[in-house]
Structure formats: structure tokens, C-alpha cells
Design a protein around this motif. Structure first.
Motif, PDB file in Angstrom:
ATOM      1  N   ALA A  22       0.853  -1.187   0.000  1.00 15.94           N
ATOM      2  CA  ALA A  22       0.000   0.000   0.000  1.00 15.94           C
ATOM      3  C   ALA A  22       0.893   1.242   0.000  1.00 15.94           C
ATOM      4  O   ALA A  22       1.443   1.631   1.027  1.00 15.94           O
ATOM      5  N   GLU A  25      -2.349   5.313   1.299  1.00 15.41           N
ATOM      6  CA  GLU A  25      -3.346   4.681   2.145  1.00 15.41           C
ATOM      7  C   GLU A  25      -4.027   5.724   3.023  1.00 15.41           C
ATOM      8  O   GLU A  25      -3.381   6.567   3.637  1.00 15.41           O
ATOM      9  N   SER A  45      -6.673   2.477  -0.690  1.00 10.41           N
ATOM     10  CA  SER A  45      -5.408   1.753  -0.650  1.00 10.41           C
ATOM     11  C   SER A  45      -4.918   1.579  -2.082  1.00 10.41           C
ATOM     12  O   SER A  45      -5.559   0.897  -2.882  1.00 10.41           O
TER      13      SER A  45
END
Length: 325
Positions: A22, A25, A45
């Protein structure tokens, strides 16, 4: 129940790898502008190497989300992280690996692309002249021309070249194709694909559905400050309704009471000896084709699934008369 140490280790490694993937995020991100709408509960994400489309009409909350990601605004609630770094508390670190183009590009009138490469290169402590001039050639941009003599499209090109020249790990673009002709839009898409192939994550904010469909791997739609869709593009296409055009003789009535499930009549028009039906088809086409074969139609045309019809389902009732928040 007995769980081996090996299984636990494998699970923890897989979990760590998924978290590491990720690049951008947000967790329950929110911000209020008092009586004006902001954003609420934004969870995104975006993975390494992914081109992520961020869709929504003006006022939906796209720009607010982006400004928080870049550390220009403090979140009212939740958290935003880029490359694992808190976007607000350590925004100076975030900006080292981000390339950004705002929705309203503003540049100093005296600035040229060549001078900009020198200034930005000193800030980033890297020589950007060679890479910058190569990008100028790709975007057909004169490196010695000052901004005050540039068209709107060329000013947009300068902003894009400066955002991409250091090959950032994260690219955040807010309505980046504004003012670009189709050829330069294609050049931009090629550059973004190259960066994604090298592992960069791209957040592409737009309300132009066609370019998002062509470019992006995954799409989130934001409506009135909330995420209403966050899916892979292929998944969205599979459930997006299609437009069906049907032609039949004016003296023939189709049995509209027997329309298959997932088919809706939108409008009927007549022209001479022919009438035309416009239908909306959701799901598989086979039940409709079976029904259509019994109706005596002169012609049937089934369009390909597109984001525009799905987009209208979410936004058709929205009347937003304020600027993009």
C-alpha cells in the motif's frame, strides 16, 4: 486446534507484504468545512505499480482528499499515509518522492522549463536537465519559452514535466489533461504507464470517464464526500449497464411486458416507417438476445459496457453548485 509455527510465519510474512504494497493509504479520513460539505470516512489503498482513477463531479471531495494526502490540509479525523509516512506530520518527507499537478496550475510568468529544471534540481539535489529536456521533446515543449508567452496547454505541460522529471515513486494528478490536445493526452498516458511499470503508484483524479477507462487499473468514485465505489476496472465493466438500440417496423409492437430481467426501456422514437427503442441492459446479454429473436426486430445493436452509464446511476440525482472541495 494446532497451528504450526511455519503457518504462522507464512501468514505474518504475507500480511507484511500486503501492507508494504500500500503506497497510498487513507484510514477513515474526514474533514469538515463547517456548513459546507467535506469528506467523511475515506478509505483508499493504492498499490505499487497501480494506476488508480479517482472519479467524481465537482464538489464531490476529490481535491480535499488530495490536499490532505499532500499535507496541505490537516485531516479532521483519520489518517493519510504515503510510502508509510504520515502525510500531515511528516509532509516534508512525503514530498520528496511525490510528483504532483494541481487542478489549477499557476506558474511564475518569468519561468521557463529549463530554469525550472535547475531550480527543482537544486531543491532535490539531483541534475534534472537531461531528463527534463527529453520530456520537453516528448511533450513538444519549448524549454526556453517563458510562461507568460505560453498557451494554457503549454503551461499544463510544464507542470506535468516538472511532476514527472524526477521519476517519483508516487504521482498525484488532479485533472491533469485540462488544456491538453488529444496527442498530448496520449503522451501523458504513455509516461504514466511507463512509471507504473517501473513500480510507481499513480492517483489520477478526473471527471473525464473515457481517459480513466483507458488508463486506470482500479477506480474509486466519490459522491458527496463519501466513497461509493472502489473496484478493479474490469469488475466495474462487468456490472456496468449497456445501451441497446433496436429498430422495428412502425406497425409492429414489441412485447414490452415480457422484457427479460435486467432490461429497461429508456425511450421510444418513430421516424417514417420505422420505430427505434433505446434500452438499458444490465448483466448477461443472453436472455435479451433470446427474447429479441422472437420480436421481429429489423436491427439490434448492443453497446459495450462503459463507466458512463454506471457513473450516471450514482450521480444523476446530484445537483452540486459549489466548487470542487
Amino acid at each position: 486446534m494446532v497451528i504450526s509455527l511455519g503457518l504462522i510465519t507464512t501468514f505474518l510474512l504475507e500480511r507484511a507484504n500486503s501492507v508494504a504494497m500500500a503506497v497510498i493509504e487513507t484510514n477513515n479520513l474526514g474533514l469538515s468545512y463547517g456548513t459546507r460539505r467535506g469528506i467523511t470516512g475515506i478509505n483508499l489503498s493504492i498499490e505499487q505499480g497501480q494506476i488508480f482513477g479517482f472519479l467524481g463531479p465537482n464538489g464531490a471531495g476529490k481535491t480535499t482528499t488530495i490536499r490532505i494526502l499532500l499535507g496541505f490540509l490537516a485531516p479532521g479525523q483519520g489518517q493519510a499515509r504515503i510510502l508509510g509516512i504520515d502525510a500531515w506530520k511528516e509532509s516534508h518527507l512525503v514530498k520528496q518522492d511525490v510528483g504532483y499537478v494541481a487542478g489549477d496550475v499557476r506558474l511564475y510568468p518569468w519561468l521557463t522549463a529549463r530554469r525550472a529544471f535547475g531550480i527543482v534540481g537544486k531543491i532535490r539535489q539531483v541534475d534534472l536537465q537531461s531528463a527534463g529536456l527529453a520530456l520537453c521533446e516528448r511533450f513538444r515543449l519549448e524549454p526556453e519559452l517563458p510562461v507568460r508567452k505560453m498557451s494554457r496547454g503549454n503551461r499544463q505541460k510544464v507542470a506535468l514535466v516538472l511532476a514527472l522529471v524526477h521519476r517519483p515513486k508516487v504521482v498525484i494528478l488532479d485533472e491533469p489533461t485540462s488544456g491538453l490536445d488529444p496527442l498530448m493526452q496520449r503522451t501523458l498516458m504513455d509516461c504514466l504507464r511507463e512509471l507504473a511499470n517501473d513500480g510507481s503508484a499513480v492517483l489520477f483524479s478526473s471527471h473525464t470517464l473515457s481517459e480513466v477507462e483507458e488508463l486506470c487499473d482500479r477506480v474509486a468514485m466519490i459522491r458527496r464526500g463519501r466513497i461509493v465505489v472502489d473496484e478493479a476496472l474490469d469488475s466495474l465493466r462487468r456490472r456496468a449497464p449497456r445501451t441497446v438500440s433496436v429498430a422495428l417496423p412502425a406497425n409492429v409492437d414489441a412485447d414490452m411486458h415480457a422484457l427479460p430481467t435486467g432490461v429497461e426501456l429508456l425511450r421510444t422514437t418513430k421516424a417514417g416507417d420505422c420505430q427505434h427503442l433505446e434500452l438499458q441492459l444490465s448483466g448477461t446479454a443472453m436472455p435479451f438476445i433470446t427474447w429479441a429473436a422472437t420480436q421481429g426486430f429489423l436491427d439490434v445493436s448492443i453497446g459495450t459496457p462503459g463507466l458512463d452509464s454506471l457513473f450516471r446511476q450514482y450521480y444523476v440525482n446530484d445537483i452540486i453548485d459549489e466548487g470542487d472541495c
